[in-house]
Design a protein around this motif. Structure first.
Motif, PDB file in Angstrom:
ATOM      1  N   SER A  60       0.809  -1.210   0.000  1.00  0.00           N
ATOM      2  CA  SER A  60       0.000   0.000   0.000  1.00  0.00           C
ATOM      3  C   SER A  60       0.849   1.270   0.000  1.00  0.00           C
ATOM      4  O   SER A  60       0.355   2.347  -0.305  1.00  0.00           O
ATOM      5  CB  SER A  60      -0.906   0.041   1.235  1.00  0.00           C
ATOM      6  OG  SER A  60      -1.662  -1.123   1.338  1.00  0.00           O
ATOM      7  N   LEU A  61       2.099   1.135   0.369  1.00  0.00           N
ATOM      8  CA  LEU A  61       2.995   2.286   0.459  1.00  0.00           C
ATOM      9  C   LEU A  61       3.555   2.615  -0.924  1.00  0.00           C
ATOM     10  O   LEU A  61       4.101   1.741  -1.593  1.00  0.00           O
ATOM     11  CB  LEU A  61       4.133   1.970   1.434  1.00  0.00           C
ATOM     12  CG  LEU A  61       5.018   3.103   1.904  1.00  0.00           C
ATOM     13  CD1 LEU A  61       4.210   4.137   2.686  1.00  0.00           C
ATOM     14  CD2 LEU A  61       6.129   2.560   2.789  1.00  0.00           C
ATOM     15  N   VAL A 101       4.099   3.861   9.551  1.00  0.00           N
ATOM     16  CA  VAL A 101       4.640   2.601   9.039  1.00  0.00           C
ATOM     17  C   VAL A 101       5.207   1.784  10.197  1.00  0.00           C
ATOM     18  O   VAL A 101       6.080   2.260  10.924  1.00  0.00           O
ATOM     19  CB  VAL A 101       5.740   2.866   7.983  1.00  0.00           C
ATOM     20  CG1 VAL A 101       6.279   1.562   7.424  1.00  0.00           C
ATOM     21  CG2 VAL A 101       5.235   3.776   6.873  1.00  0.00           C
ATOM     22  N   GLU A 108      -5.221  11.127   5.831  1.00  0.00           N
ATOM     23  CA  GLU A 108      -5.367  12.362   5.064  1.00  0.00           C
ATOM     24  C   GLU A 108      -6.273  13.292   5.853  1.00  0.00           C
ATOM     25  O   GLU A 108      -7.394  12.923   6.208  1.00  0.00           O
ATOM     26  CB  GLU A 108      -5.986  12.094   3.701  1.00  0.00           C
ATOM     27  CG  GLU A 108      -5.125  11.234   2.812  1.00  0.00           C
ATOM     28  CD  GLU A 108      -5.823  10.853   1.523  1.00  0.00           C
ATOM     29  OE1 GLU A 108      -5.338  11.260   0.465  1.00  0.00           O
ATOM     30  OE2 GLU A 108      -6.868  10.171   1.615  1.00  0.00           O
ATOM     31  N   ARG A 125       7.031   7.560  10.931  1.00  0.00           N
ATOM     32  CA  ARG A 125       6.038   8.469  10.356  1.00  0.00           C
ATOM     33  C   ARG A 125       6.676   9.179   9.181  1.00  0.00           C
ATOM     34  O   ARG A 125       7.824   9.625   9.264  1.00  0.00           O
ATOM     35  CB  ARG A 125       5.613   9.460  11.422  1.00  0.00           C
ATOM     36  CG  ARG A 125       4.769  10.583  10.921  1.00  0.00           C
ATOM     37  CD  ARG A 125       4.514  11.548  12.046  1.00  0.00           C
ATOM     38  NE  ARG A 125       4.587  12.889  11.510  1.00  0.00           N
ATOM     39  CZ  ARG A 125       4.253  13.954  12.161  1.00  0.00           C
ATOM     40  NH1 ARG A 125       3.848  13.864  13.404  1.00  0.00           N
ATOM     41  NH2 ARG A 125       4.321  15.116  11.615  1.00  0.00           N
ATOM     42  N   SER A 128      -0.879  14.813   4.477  1.00  0.00           N
ATOM     43  CA  SER A 128      -0.836  13.399   4.128  1.00  0.00           C
ATOM     44  C   SER A 128       0.237  12.758   4.998  1.00  0.00           C
ATOM     45  O   SER A 128       1.426  13.032   4.843  1.00  0.00           O
ATOM     46  CB  SER A 128      -0.500  13.231   2.646  1.00  0.00           C
ATOM     47  OG  SER A 128      -0.407  11.871   2.323  1.00  0.00           O
ATOM     48  N   SER A 144       8.404   3.976   0.184  1.00  0.00           N
ATOM     49  CA  SER A 144       9.043   2.737   0.659  1.00  0.00           C
ATOM     50  C   SER A 144      10.556   2.805   0.422  1.00  0.00           C
ATOM     51  O   SER A 144      11.326   2.309   1.247  1.00  0.00           O
ATOM     52  CB  SER A 144       8.422   1.500   0.017  1.00  0.00           C
ATOM     53  OG  SER A 144       8.502   1.551  -1.364  1.00  0.00           O
ATOM     54  N   VAL A 175       0.880  -0.495   7.255  1.00  0.00           N
ATOM     55  CA  VAL A 175       0.934   0.877   6.771  1.00  0.00           C
ATOM     56  C   VAL A 175      -0.434   1.515   7.007  1.00  0.00           C
ATOM     57  O   VAL A 175      -1.466   0.912   6.714  1.00  0.00           O
ATOM     58  CB  VAL A 175       1.274   0.914   5.262  1.00  0.00           C
ATOM     59  CG1 VAL A 175       1.175   2.315   4.710  1.00  0.00           C
ATOM     60  CG2 VAL A 175       2.651   0.337   5.014  1.00  0.00           C
ATOM     61  N   GLU A 183       5.957  12.351   6.627  1.00  0.00           N
ATOM     62  CA  GLU A 183       5.168  13.523   6.260  1.00  0.00           C
ATOM     63  C   GLU A 183       6.122  14.525   5.617  1.00  0.00           C
ATOM     64  O   GLU A 183       7.228  14.731   6.113  1.00  0.00           O
ATOM     65  CB  GLU A 183       4.485  14.142   7.484  1.00  0.00           C
ATOM     66  CG  GLU A 183       3.555  15.285   7.131  1.00  0.00           C
ATOM     67  CD  GLU A 183       2.805  15.855   8.321  1.00  0.00           C
ATOM     68  OE1 GLU A 183       1.859  16.601   8.093  1.00  0.00           O
ATOM     69  OE2 GLU A 183       3.156  15.549   9.477  1.00  0.00           O
ATOM     70  N   HIS A 215      -2.417   5.224   6.244  1.00  0.00           N
ATOM     71  CA  HIS A 215      -2.349   6.527   5.578  1.00  0.00           C
ATOM     72  C   HIS A 215      -3.464   7.414   6.101  1.00  0.00           C
ATOM     73  O   HIS A 215      -4.636   7.057   6.012  1.00  0.00           O
ATOM     74  CB  HIS A 215      -2.472   6.349   4.058  1.00  0.00           C
ATOM     75  CG  HIS A 215      -2.297   7.618   3.302  1.00  0.00           C
ATOM     76  ND1 HIS A 215      -2.882   7.823   2.079  1.00  0.00           N
ATOM     77  CD2 HIS A 215      -1.612   8.759   3.575  1.00  0.00           C
ATOM     78  CE1 HIS A 215      -2.560   9.024   1.642  1.00  0.00           C
ATOM     79  NE2 HIS A 215      -1.798   9.613   2.535  1.00  0.00           N
ATOM     80  N   TRP A 219       1.821   9.204   6.727  1.00  0.00           N
ATOM     81  CA  TRP A 219       1.928   7.751   6.656  1.00  0.00           C
ATOM     82  C   TRP A 219       2.538   7.249   7.960  1.00  0.00           C
ATOM     83  O   TRP A 219       3.580   7.739   8.384  1.00  0.00           O
ATOM     84  CB  TRP A 219       2.804   7.333   5.489  1.00  0.00           C
ATOM     85  CG  TRP A 219       2.225   7.646   4.157  1.00  0.00           C
ATOM     86  CD1 TRP A 219       2.304   8.826   3.486  1.00  0.00           C
ATOM     87  CD2 TRP A 219       1.474   6.774   3.322  1.00  0.00           C
ATOM     88  NE1 TRP A 219       1.641   8.733   2.295  1.00  0.00           N
ATOM     89  CE2 TRP A 219       1.116   7.480   2.168  1.00  0.00           C
ATOM     90  CE3 TRP A 219       1.053   5.448   3.451  1.00  0.00           C
ATOM     91  CZ2 TRP A 219       0.377   6.917   1.150  1.00  0.00           C
ATOM     92  CZ3 TRP A 219       0.319   4.886   2.434  1.00  0.00           C
ATOM     93  CH2 TRP A 219      -0.009   5.612   1.293  1.00  0.00           C
TER      94      TRP A 219
END
Length: 166
Positions: free
Chosen positions: A102-103, A136, A127, A148, A132, A108, A123, A150, A125, A134
């Motif tokens: 999904s990343l 992980v 929004e 994280r 945005s 990644s 993962v 960003e 995400h 992420w």
């Protein structure tokens, strides 16, 4: 003598009462009850229109009324999602839950550059407005790491020793 005995008994009772109150306190958290909405007609039309416009291929939607907002949990392309709308149909946030696939590749690659030979396990995400973010989860040697991403920056949030490795 009699006054000393009464004073000692009073002191013992006071100390016992104080200790009981000090250590016997429990933390109370007031939370609003979350109500599951069983009929889509009970949801503001502004909210359902905004949701349908943004998420066309949703599956298994479950709506919740959470403190004058509407939360919806749903599936898209085998991926769990959650979104929160206010009563006017404004999307407050959208969360997608996934795995390493999904990343996006550029993100990644950032993770693999910082943590060589790691294994990305989960993962998420998020929004929110123009942000945005992420989150992980990864296994890196003998550690479990929460990172994280960003604004193209990788930040380590937490590092724990993995009890499953030696």
């Amino acid at each position: 003598m009699r006054a000393q005995i009464i004073f000692r008994i009073a002191a013992v009772l006071l100390i016992t009462w104080s200790a009981n109150n000090l250590f016997g306190q429990t933390m109370k958290t007031d939370t609003m009850p979350t109500l599951v909405i069983s009929s889509k007609s009970a949801i503001s039309p502004k909210v359902t229109e905004a949701f349908d416009a943004k998420f066309k291929n949703d599956v298994n939607t479950t709506w919740y009324n959470a403190n004058k907002n509407y939360m919806v949990k749903f599936m898209t392309q085998d991926q769990k999602n959650a979104a929160l709308y206010n009563k006017n149909g404004y999307l407050v946030y959208h969360i997608k839950y996934g795995n390493a696939s999904s990343l996006p590749n550029d993100l990644s690659n950032m993770i693999y550059k910082k943590y060589k030979d790691c294994k990305i396990t989960t993962v998420i995400h998020i929004e929110q407005e123009s942000r945005s973010i992420w989150a992980v989860d990864l296994e890196y040697g003998q550690y479990l790491i929460l990172a994280r991403i960003e604004n193209d920056q990788v930040q380590e949030i937490q590092r724990l020793r993995n009890g499953a490795t030696k």
